[in-house]
Design an enzyme around this catalytic site. Structure first.
Site, PDB file in Angstrom:
ATOM      1  N   HIS A  94       7.286  36.987 -28.190  1.00 56.50           N
ATOM      2  CA  HIS A  94       7.788  36.972 -26.817  1.00 56.50           C
ATOM      3  C   HIS A  94       9.311  37.045 -26.861  1.00 56.50           C
ATOM      4  CE1 HIS A  94       4.049  34.596 -25.213  1.00 56.50           C
ATOM      5  NE2 HIS A  94       3.704  35.617 -25.986  1.00 56.50           N
ATOM      6  N   GLU A 107      11.513  35.548 -25.074  1.00 59.51           N
ATOM      7  CA  GLU A 107      12.133  34.228 -24.906  1.00 59.51           C
ATOM      8  C   GLU A 107      12.146  33.454 -26.226  1.00 59.51           C
ATOM      9  OE1 GLU A 107       9.808  35.525 -21.275  1.00 59.51           O
ATOM     10  OE2 GLU A 107       9.305  35.208 -23.387  1.00 59.51           O
ATOM     11  N   CYS A 132       6.285  30.873 -21.035  1.00 58.40           N
ATOM     12  CA  CYS A 132       5.004  30.240 -21.367  1.00 58.40           C
ATOM     13  C   CYS A 132       5.311  28.907 -22.059  1.00 58.40           C
ATOM     14  CB  CYS A 132       4.183  31.160 -22.280  1.00 58.40           C
ATOM     15  SG  CYS A 132       4.815  31.260 -23.972  1.00 58.40           S
ATOM     16  N   CYS A 176       7.272  29.289 -25.397  1.00 58.75           N
ATOM     17  CA  CYS A 176       8.672  29.668 -25.223  1.00 58.75           C
ATOM     18  C   CYS A 176       9.488  28.549 -24.582  1.00 58.75           C
ATOM     19  CB  CYS A 176       8.761  30.964 -24.424  1.00 58.75           C
ATOM     20  SG  CYS A 176       8.061  32.371 -25.306  1.00 58.75           S
TER      21      CYS A 176
END
Length: 157
Positions: free
Chosen positions: A52, A54, A82, A85
């Site tokens: 991801h 992030e 999420c 993250c």
């Protein structure tokens, strides 16, 4: 550059991710001087579900910024973090998060389209990292984000 301009860049990164076969998420890191120092897009299509943007920002920041710089930086992102993250963000001591669309919005869209739930609970950032200041969602970007996710799932927004 305004917050909305930065979030539009995140949406552009999300669109690039989708065009490249990944989920539509994009993020950038702005240092205390207002300079974009790192940006990335989702890269999970290679089989690593932790790729991801992030999370990549947290890794980059830990390796390249001092604790004070991290605490005074801002992460802009197309979608609310999420839990993975959010935790990474908190563990490396990053500052404020500004997101275009929320976990709640995405969950509503996915339920509406009959998309199966994620294997990880959908939680707002502050349920995982309660001390991180957050701003979002930005209603003026909701249609763009919704359209990207609709395209991902092959449905009409």
């Amino acid at each position: 550059m305004t917050e909305l301009d930065r979030l539009r860049r995140c949406v552009d990164l999300a669109r690039t991710a989708l065009d490249e076969g990944d989920e539509p998420f994009g993020s950038l890191l702005v240092d205390p001087n207002g300079t974009v120092v790192f940006e990335d897009r989702n890269r999970v299509s290679g089989g690593d579900a932790t790729r991801h943007p992030e999370f990549e920002i947290a890794r980059w920041a830990a390796a390249n910024l001092t604790p004070e710089q991290r605490a005074n930086s801002v992460v802009y992102t197309s979608g609310e973090h999420c839990p993975m993250c959010s935790a990474a963000h908190a563990w490396v001591g990053l500052g404020r998060i500004v997101y275009a669309s929320s976990t709640e919005q995405l969950g509503e869209w996915l339920r509406e389209w009959g998309v199966p739930a994620s294997p990880v609970a959908s939680l707002p950032i502050q349920a995982v990292a309660p001390d991180i200041p957050v701003s979002g969602p930005f209603p003026e970007l909701a249609d763009d984000i919704r359209a990207l996710h609709a395209r991902l799932h092959g449905v009409t927004a």
